[in-house]
Scaffold this active site. Sequence first.
Site, PDB file in Angstrom:
ATOM      1  N   ILE A   8       0.845  -1.187   0.000  1.00  0.00           N
ATOM      2  CA  ILE A   8       0.000   0.000   0.000  1.00  0.00           C
ATOM      3  C   ILE A   8       0.885   1.244   0.000  1.00  0.00           C
ATOM      4  O   ILE A   8       1.984   1.237   0.548  1.00  0.00           O
ATOM      5  CB  ILE A   8      -0.939  -0.003   1.218  1.00  0.00           C
ATOM      6  N   MET A  30       3.687   4.747  -4.222  1.00  0.00           N
ATOM      7  CA  MET A  30       4.437   4.087  -5.289  1.00  0.00           C
ATOM      8  C   MET A  30       3.739   2.844  -5.821  1.00  0.00           C
ATOM      9  O   MET A  30       3.580   2.690  -7.039  1.00  0.00           O
ATOM     10  CB  MET A  30       5.855   3.767  -4.820  1.00  0.00           C
ATOM     11  N   GLU A  74      -1.463 -10.122  -0.315  1.00  0.00           N
ATOM     12  CA  GLU A  74      -1.941 -10.020   1.066  1.00  0.00           C
ATOM     13  C   GLU A  74      -3.124  -9.060   1.136  1.00  0.00           C
ATOM     14  O   GLU A  74      -4.204  -9.413   1.583  1.00  0.00           O
ATOM     15  CB  GLU A  74      -0.793  -9.504   1.938  1.00  0.00           C
TER      16      GLU A  74
END
Length: 446
Positions: free
Chosen positions: A221, A224, A245
């Site tokens: 998260i 970028m 994930e």
Amino acid sequence: MDFEALYKQKLTTAEEAVKVVKSGDWVDYTWCTNHPVALDQALAARKDELHDVKIRGGVTMWMPEIGKAEDAGDHFTWNSWHCSGVDRKLISKGMGYFAPMRYSELPRFYRENLAPVDVVMLQTTPMDAHGNFNFGLACSHIDAILSRAKHVIVEVNTNMPWVNGVNGTEINVKDVDAIVEGSNPAIAELGGSGAPTDVDVAVANQVVSMIPNGACLQLGIGGMPNTIGAMIAQSDLKDLSVHTEMYVDSFVDMAEAGKITGKFKPLNNGRQVFAFAAGSKKLYDYMDHNPEVMAAPVDYTNSVPVIAQIPNFISINNAIDMDLFGQINAESAGLRHISGTGGQLDFAMGAYLSEGGKSFICMSSTVTGKDGVTKSRIVPTLTNGSIVTDPRSCGHYIVTEYGMVNLKGLSTWERAEQLIGIAHPDFREQLIQDAEKMHIWRRSNK
């Protein structure tokens, strides 16, 4: 079995349901978007009757009511498996603590290492015709929590999307102790990181150029990874797959652009597999009853052996800083805790073991603090107290706006030279001097 009759029998108010909580209990709020709302409010209202109630949660999306009172810490202790800004506020308030973990191990913690949970309370979807409540956006470790819980309370929210899963995504009414119909609040949204910066774009351009057609993606998260996802959505890449994930908005953008088919994925072919999701309403609407997405327990999504079986696995994550030895810190600023280990190490190891796989740690070369001072993210040694998220033996590709280096197989002096080469030019000379003092400097072109 008459599920509707059983539902009515167990239906109660939040105020009645939380009466089961006693002083000294361990109470679990589960994870992220599944944290309770009405039940949390009712428990907070009992504050003065209780002491030493220990609560677990993680990736907290809003300030829980039990944490708002000035003297909340005299009654409740917050324990976070992974810190968001809210978790950090609870810790700063003196009533919260971080629990270190590799996210892939969390289900086992509950099954083997922790005492049984006294009370678990979580938001779910409404019950279906078969008597099941779906966990919606977070499969994660919830089934493991429930397997050790003495008392289970579900808070029904009609806004929770129903998400298909591998296993561990539902609980049946027969296994629930109490049902509360909450106020149906909108599912908490994770704000975007704003427009990409020039640095984000420079890093993303380098990473996207390394992704082959048919690759399987995991995104962390942040600005970028979001920029990389947006760039992939606009690229010529095709037949990508997802095993991650956390499921974020970037995956929706890629899927809607036709980039994700999952056709070359040997495991869960054609399915986008994830442990939990958080993002915008667009993401939640996309996931609702969508057979292309599939929730799974985190000990499956983050399993290094599972990741290693998927060819061309591409793992993309952030870091706070790293040192010239190659140690990567993605979770603290010195002693100040920021987030957590999460799955970064698992994905870094699994991606490298994947045939054709690559792990990318992306960061800007500098950061400017609140005091206005600009510092290098590439440092001689990590700041005292900073956590080593990825040991120096596990780093693969490191990317800043000044370039990309592959640390695999490099000696200490080669690492130092390569990393200094992608540091901000204003800090390179000092980093060379520091490397010389640490006896890890040998300019290769001298």
